[in-house]
Write an enzyme that holds these catalytic residues in place. Structure first.
Site: not given
Length: 369
Positions: A267, A269, A304
């Site tokens: 995804n 991240h 993040c």
């Protein structure tokens, strides 16, 4: 306690697909038997169970067909349960999955939970190109992201132990879904851990959260228990306890943590398991030497990315100015031993100080060897 809104007109039927004659039988003998372990041919292994969703009159509404992962299915030691509303899979603890205590690390446990959840989704025909995404979600570029994870470990498995994990998902209001887990030692059938997690839906292009639509709910709720089933009873449970923000100055810190390329998931991240390792980086070494992690709760607040730099902060948890160590209350109302410890954690962006993750950990004294 919430109630599920599964459509009463739908019911799940199951049929057996013809198996492959050259499939290896399960390498695990039945519990409490002395039969030899090995591969035999021709195999009489139970065929995979697939699901058919029909209406009240028997008309087929949705048929789960075997997908491109059929070769993996032949070797994967997992399947839907008899009622089709949960999924069980067995895992062997590998040598590279154990840590300094010669047992599986909490990151290993968390990775297995993620794996069994994705395999459950695949077993009902979802998650062909993402984490448990339904056809409608893929069409609209929607993905699931973790909002909260709570893991309790009563006994850590060792290298070569076989762990059986059962998982199931349920609706969680209009904003997300819930997935629960029970971990057992396959050799003894002893429950060695439990976990629960909450997931919300995010648009993969805009990175904004989105409510779960009726179309998506209808796609996955047919595979969910009709009544709420909780791996961890919610009464007096830390799984629901609010995690306060840890304020500066923290008692312990590890700053300048940088995501590796290997920390990114499909995804795009940082994977949720990576945060667990970052949280534990700021635990004082004397706790690592004398205690083992009993439970961890994580609230995920911000994505993040690969170029972010992260600070990990830790302090002993306090209530009304008193450190929560000597008189902690256990989940069953009993008093936790004075040797047990409880900490609050914060992961934040080094540059802006923005919160990424809040966490709480409980630690128990290591048993003497």
């Amino acid at each position: 306690m919430f109630k599920l809104s599964c459509h009463g007109t739908n019911r799940v039927h199951f049929f057996t697909q013809c198996g492959f004659s050259d499939r290896p039988t399960s390498i695990f003998p039945s519990r409490n038997t002395n039969t030899a372990v090995g591969f035999h041919s021709p195999a009489k292994r139970a065929s995979p169970v697939l699901a058919v969703v029909s209406d009240r009159n028997g008309a087929v509404l949705n048929r789960v067909e075997p997908g491109s992962g059929i070769l993996a299915d032949r070797f994967r030691l997992g399947s839907l349960t008899e009622d089709g509303l949960s999924y069980k899979e067995k895992f062997i603890v590998r040598s590279y999955e154990v840590g300094i205590n010669k047992t599986a690390t909490v990151e290993t446990i968390a990775n297995l939970l993620q794996e069994v959840g994705c395999n459950h989704a695949q077993s009902v025909g979802y998650s062909t190109d993402g984490f448990a995404t339904t056809p409608t979600m893929r069409k609209l570029h929607l993905i699931w992201v973790t909002a909260r994870m709570h893991i309790e470990i009563y006994k850590y498995p060792a290298w070569s132990d076989v762990v059986e994990i059962e998982t199931w998902c349920q609706g969680e209001g209009r904003v997300g879904t819930r997935r629960d887990f029970i971990l057992k030692d396959f050799a003894t059938d002893q429950v060695i851990g439990r976990a629960t997690s909450k997931w919300v839906m995010m648009n993969q292009d805009t990175r904004r959260l989105q409510k779960v639509s009726d179309d998506v709910r209808e796609e996955y709720l047919v595979f969910c228990p009709r009544e709420p089933r909780l791996a961890i009873p919610e009464e007096n449970s830390n799984s629901l306890k609010k995690i306060p923000k840890l304020e500066d100055p923290a008692q312990y810190s590890k700053v300048g943590l940088v995501p590796r390329r290997a920390d990114l998931d499909m995804n795009q991240h940082v994977n949720n398991v990576t945060y667990i390792g970052w949280v534990l980086e700021s635990i004082p070494q004397e706790i690592i030497d004398s205690h083992e992690l009993q439970s961890i709760t994580l609230d995920y607040r911000r994505e993040c990315q690969q170029n972010d730099i992260v600070d990990s902060l830790t302090s002993v948890e306090q209530i009304d100015g008193v450190e929560v160590i000597p008189e902690l209350k256990g989940r069953n109302g009993s008093t936790i031993a004075k040797e047990d410890k409880q900490f609050l954690h914060l992961l934040r962006l080094s540059s802006e100080g923005l919160e990424i993750n809040r966490a709480r950990t409980e630690w128990r004294k290591k048993a003497p060897r």
